[in-house]
Design a protein around this motif. Structure first.
Motif, PDB file in Angstrom:
ATOM      1  N   ILE A 104      44.330  38.428  51.270  1.00  0.00           N
ATOM      2  CA  ILE A 104      43.571  38.259  50.027  1.00  0.00           C
ATOM      3  C   ILE A 104      42.884  39.569  49.638  1.00  0.00           C
ATOM      4  O   ILE A 104      42.949  40.015  48.494  1.00  0.00           O
ATOM      5  N   GLU A 105      42.253  40.205  50.610  1.00  0.00           N
ATOM      6  CA  GLU A 105      41.458  41.404  50.322  1.00  0.00           C
ATOM      7  C   GLU A 105      42.311  42.533  49.752  1.00  0.00           C
ATOM      8  O   GLU A 105      41.895  43.259  48.860  1.00  0.00           O
ATOM      9  N   PHE A 106      43.527  42.694  50.290  1.00  0.00           N
ATOM     10  CA  PHE A 106      44.323  43.865  49.914  1.00  0.00           C
ATOM     11  C   PHE A 106      45.325  43.571  48.796  1.00  0.00           C
ATOM     12  O   PHE A 106      46.220  44.383  48.549  1.00  0.00           O
ATOM     13  N   LYS A 107      45.184  42.429  48.120  1.00  0.00           N
ATOM     14  CA  LYS A 107      46.118  42.168  47.018  1.00  0.00           C
ATOM     15  C   LYS A 107      45.946  43.183  45.896  1.00  0.00           C
ATOM     16  O   LYS A 107      46.853  43.424  45.113  1.00  0.00           O
ATOM     17  N   TYR A 111      51.535  43.673  46.054  1.00  0.00           N
ATOM     18  CA  TYR A 111      52.086  42.639  46.928  1.00  0.00           C
ATOM     19  C   TYR A 111      52.935  43.206  48.060  1.00  0.00           C
ATOM     20  O   TYR A 111      53.149  42.542  49.066  1.00  0.00           O
ATOM     21  N   VAL A 112      53.410  44.426  47.910  1.00  0.00           N
ATOM     22  CA  VAL A 112      54.219  44.994  48.999  1.00  0.00           C
ATOM     23  C   VAL A 112      53.338  45.752  49.992  1.00  0.00           C
ATOM     24  O   VAL A 112      53.167  45.339  51.136  1.00  0.00           O
ATOM     25  N   MET A 113      52.702  46.830  49.523  1.00  0.00           N
ATOM     26  CA  MET A 113      51.901  47.639  50.440  1.00  0.00           C
ATOM     27  C   MET A 113      50.519  47.028  50.692  1.00  0.00           C
ATOM     28  O   MET A 113      49.846  47.378  51.647  1.00  0.00           O
ATOM     29  N   GLY A 114      50.102  46.132  49.832  1.00  0.00           N
ATOM     30  CA  GLY A 114      48.817  45.465  50.045  1.00  0.00           C
ATOM     31  C   GLY A 114      48.997  44.210  50.872  1.00  0.00           C
ATOM     32  O   GLY A 114      48.829  44.210  52.093  1.00  0.00           O
ATOM     33  N   VAL A 115      49.366  43.114  50.205  1.00  0.00           N
ATOM     34  CA  VAL A 115      49.503  41.822  50.881  1.00  0.00           C
ATOM     35  C   VAL A 115      50.517  41.912  52.031  1.00  0.00           C
ATOM     36  O   VAL A 115      50.246  41.526  53.162  1.00  0.00           O
ATOM     37  N   GLY A 116      51.694  42.457  51.717  1.00  0.00           N
ATOM     38  CA  GLY A 116      52.766  42.465  52.706  1.00  0.00           C
ATOM     39  C   GLY A 116      52.456  43.326  53.920  1.00  0.00           C
ATOM     40  O   GLY A 116      52.612  42.901  55.062  1.00  0.00           O
ATOM     41  N   ALA A 117      51.980  44.532  53.668  1.00  0.00           N
ATOM     42  CA  ALA A 117      51.774  45.459  54.782  1.00  0.00           C
ATOM     43  C   ALA A 117      50.488  45.171  55.551  1.00  0.00           C
ATOM     44  O   ALA A 117      50.407  45.371  56.752  1.00  0.00           O
ATOM     45  N   LYS A 118      49.473  44.668  54.846  1.00  0.00           N
ATOM     46  CA  LYS A 118      48.161  44.536  55.489  1.00  0.00           C
ATOM     47  C   LYS A 118      47.918  43.149  56.075  1.00  0.00           C
ATOM     48  O   LYS A 118      46.919  42.920  56.734  1.00  0.00           O
ATOM     49  N   MET A 119      48.844  42.194  55.815  1.00  0.00           N
ATOM     50  CA  MET A 119      48.611  40.817  56.242  1.00  0.00           C
ATOM     51  C   MET A 119      48.317  40.723  57.737  1.00  0.00           C
ATOM     52  O   MET A 119      47.457  39.974  58.176  1.00  0.00           O
TER      53      MET A 119
ATOM     54  N   LEU C 103      53.199  31.975  55.251  1.00  0.00           N
ATOM     55  CA  LEU C 103      53.376  31.235  53.996  1.00  0.00           C
ATOM     56  C   LEU C 103      52.033  30.931  53.334  1.00  0.00           C
ATOM     57  O   LEU C 103      51.814  31.237  52.155  1.00  0.00           O
ATOM     58  N   PHE C 104      51.135  30.317  54.113  1.00  0.00           N
ATOM     59  CA  PHE C 104      49.849  29.912  53.526  1.00  0.00           C
ATOM     60  C   PHE C 104      49.016  31.128  53.131  1.00  0.00           C
ATOM     61  O   PHE C 104      48.301  31.097  52.131  1.00  0.00           O
ATOM     62  N   ALA C 109      46.821  34.560  48.897  1.00  0.00           N
ATOM     63  CA  ALA C 109      46.696  35.838  48.199  1.00  0.00           C
ATOM     64  C   ALA C 109      47.054  35.686  46.728  1.00  0.00           C
ATOM     65  O   ALA C 109      46.477  36.338  45.857  1.00  0.00           O
ATOM     66  N   LEU C 110      48.022  34.800  46.435  1.00  0.00           N
ATOM     67  CA  LEU C 110      48.394  34.556  45.044  1.00  0.00           C
ATOM     68  C   LEU C 110      47.263  33.873  44.285  1.00  0.00           C
ATOM     69  O   LEU C 110      46.983  34.198  43.134  1.00  0.00           O
ATOM     70  N   ILE C 111      46.617  32.914  44.948  1.00  0.00           N
ATOM     71  CA  ILE C 111      45.655  32.050  44.258  1.00  0.00           C
ATOM     72  C   ILE C 111      44.249  32.634  44.221  1.00  0.00           C
ATOM     73  O   ILE C 111      43.594  32.644  43.189  1.00  0.00           O
ATOM     74  N   PHE C 112      43.772  33.142  45.383  1.00  0.00           N
ATOM     75  CA  PHE C 112      42.350  33.476  45.494  1.00  0.00           C
ATOM     76  C   PHE C 112      42.081  34.963  45.278  1.00  0.00           C
ATOM     77  O   PHE C 112      42.923  35.807  45.538  1.00  0.00           O
TER      78      PHE C 112
END
Lengths: 145, 340, 117
Positions: A104-107, A111-119, C103-104, C109-112
């Motif tokens: 959430i924080e890195f969105k 979506y690639v280098m933020g959400v995807g890489a930092k998850m 997945l969740f 990340a999409l929603i919040f």
């Protein structure tokens, strides 16, 4: 300054308040215990619905992960963890929180280098060392079984 | 006239007036004991933009505008803008100021930024290289957490020695004015006390604060008696205790004169801020909104303002480096007539 | 009775984690790693499955339980597929948990939006 780092370290120790260990432990015990008890309730429920032992266990894990990530999204899991410490961090819900929080924080970084890489910024090591140690166990088991 | 005075100190030939100072803070700071004193309290910590970093830049932009307006100086009339923050490559300052089109000096002194800026600005003016300088410092709790610790939604407990990064920005306009003026400065050395705990920055910085204050007394042949107050940046409760003890060991009792901006800005009992406030904005906004106003009202006449900084990066901490501290002392006195 | 056992054992494992946090200044990421690795090895020597037998979710929900699943999975795969099971067993057993978290978290990340404290 004519004072050794060791002497200063002693001074710092004296000046720094300690965490309230007993009260922190009580909170961790109660909250961690309750999360596990809730897991047990789910387990019995899935069992009653006809799931086998293994399947029930998996469903419990998935349900708890879902709930923890939902709580993370609405900004409540960090409140729980602030109160309960390891009581919220050690159950599988803490793992889920550690995956969702950076996602959430890195969105904002995409979506690639933020959400995807930092998850897996925080939880990644759990997977890495869990997998590696499982291989060690597997290797030993292969030779001694 | 010889302006250099001892190993680290500069005393100006003419006082450099503080034309105005402005403070913009976030909601939590607004709820603190100084809440009513700030120029503006933002209700939305994201300030209507889409990221924490951009929000910090908005704070910088707003503080620059407010300070210029209070000083009645047009942005175009600043000879220099000096700014510092905590983000990688000064993200907060740069993107808040890129439209100013004025000569820009970006500085990094961690949370001592406003002290470093006022020192450099004062020297530029007293040296005759500038007549009006705008000094800025900013920090944002959320951008700092994201960069230095964990994502905000990640659950963790903060140890009692930790501090709370102040969300805000401060702007100080230096130029020609009567009233509180910068008389000189003592530039701090990096002092590493061997502290490795990033959750105990007060301990990491207390040594630097003690070193700079003692160096100032030595260089200027002064004692604590010269000042009404000695104000550090963000040592917090833990750092204050250490500073007073270190000063006592150096033969100076400053206990009754010492204040710390990190202690003033939050109420530790109700705001869950542990050791106190920190961040570049901490010393800046408390100085602008509280101590400078007390000087203007005549309640206090002379202060030694000593913003403190913990010189660490996420990489240095992960690689096991200890945290060097720094502290820059700025001498501020009430001057009745305008400089020249 | 199952619930009491789950509460007591689950709570006790969390207290161990809390003591580590407060006494050693270990970061929570390190503690999570430590707990999983301990779970894997206790699973490998057959101790953890007994704790799960006794305490149910009290042992399987805390992170050592996740490690235990990895160990159980790798040993099952070695039995079933031989040497290659060393590589495939662990992740296979943990797949549901990891995939659910991915997945969740992606959905979250999409929603919040990030929130201030």
């Amino acid at each position: 300054m004519n004072m050794s780092k060791k002497e200063y370290g002693e001074m710092v120790k004296k000046a720094s308040p300690n965490s309230r260990l007993v009260s922190n432990c009580v909170k961790a015990f109660v909250v961690g215990g309750l999360i596990c008890t809730f897991g047990q309730v789910l387990y019995a429920m899935f069992g009653a619905l006809g799931a086998g032992r293994e399947m029930s266990g998996t469903l419990v894990a998935v349900s708890l992960i879902f709930l923890a990530i939902l709580a993370t999204g609405i900004g409540k899991y960090d409140d729980l963890a602030k109160f309960a410490g390891a009581g919220a961090g050690v159950p599988i819900t803490g793992f889920a929180n550690a995956v969702a929080a950076p996602a959430i924080e890195f969105k904002k970084e995409g979506y690639v280098m933020g959400v995807g890489a930092k998850m897996f910024l925080i939880a990644g090591p759990v997977i890495v060392y869990g997998t590696l140690s499982s291989m060690v166990v597997g290797l030993i088991y292969y030779f001694v079984r | 006239m010889q302006k250099r005075c001892g190993a680290q100190t500069v005393l100006f030939a003419n006082p450099v007036g503080i034309m105005a100072a402005a403070s913009i803070v976030g909601p939590k700071e607004g709820e603190g004991p100084l809440g009513a004193k700030f120029d503006r309290v933002e209700k939305d910590p994201m300030l209507g933009v889409e990221s924490w970093e951009k929000a910090e830049s908005e704070l910088v932009k707003a503080a620059a505008k407010a300070a210029a307006e209070k000083a009645r100086v047009a942005m175009d009339d600043f000879d220099y803008i000096i700014a510092g923050d905590l983000m990688n490559q000064s993200t907060g300052s740069i993107f808040g100021l890129r439209e100013t089109m004025r000569p820009y000096l970006g500085i990094f002194g961690a949370c001592s930024a406003i002290g470093e800026g006022m020192s450099i600005g004062g020297m530029l003016i007293d040296g005759g290289f500038a007549s009006k300088v705008l000094c800025l410092a900013s920090s944002h709790f959320c951008s700092a957490e994201k960069q230095f610790r964990f994502p905000l939604e990640f659950g963790s407990q903060r140890p009692p020695t930790s501090s709370w990064t102040v969300t805000g920005a401060a702007g100080v306009v230096l130029g020609a004015a009567a009233g509180p003026s910068v008389m000189g400065c003592t530039t701090g050395k990096m002092i590493d006390m061997g502290v490795k705990d990033a959750h105990n920055m007060g301990a990491a910085m207390a040594g630097a604060a003690a070193d700079t204050i003692a160096a100032h007394f030595e260089d200027a042949s002064r004692t604590a008696d010269y000042y009404d107050l000695i104000i550090t940046g963000d040592l917090g409760y833990v750092g204050q205790e250490l500073l007073l003890e270190l000063m006592k060991k150096k033969g100076h009792d400053i206990a009754h004169k010492h204040r710390d901006c990190g202690i003033e800005i939050f109420d530790r009992n109700t705001q869950d801020t542990h050791s106190g406030g920190s961040g570049c904005a901490c010393s800046g906004v408390v100085f602008a909104a509280f101590f400078l106003e007390r000087m203007k009202s005549g309640e206090i006449g002379r202060i030694l303002f000593v913003p403190t900084g913990a010189l660490m990066s996420p990489v240095s901490v992960q690689q096991g480096e200890s945290i060097p501290g720094i502290a820059h002392a700025v001498v501020i006195e009430n001057v009745r007539t305008c400089g020249q | 009775m199952d619930y009491i056992k789950a509460f007591m054992v689950g709570g006790a494992i969390c207290v161990l984690g809390q003591i580590l946090i407060d006494k050693t200044k270990m970061t929570s990421a390190r503690i999570l790693v430590l707990f999983v690795v301990i779970g894997v090895f206790l699973g490998g020597i057959g101790l953890y499955p007994r704790l799960v037998e006794f305490a149910g979710a009290g042992a399987s929900v805390p992170l050592p339980g996740f490690g235990n699943i990895l160990a159980k999975g790798v040993m099952q795969e070695v039995d079933r597929a031989g040497f290659i099971g060393i590589l495939t067993g662990g992740i296979k057993a943990a797949a549901a948990g990891i995939a659910a978290a991915v997945l969740f978290s992606f959905a979250a990340a999409l929603i919040f939006e990030p929130k201030a404290k």
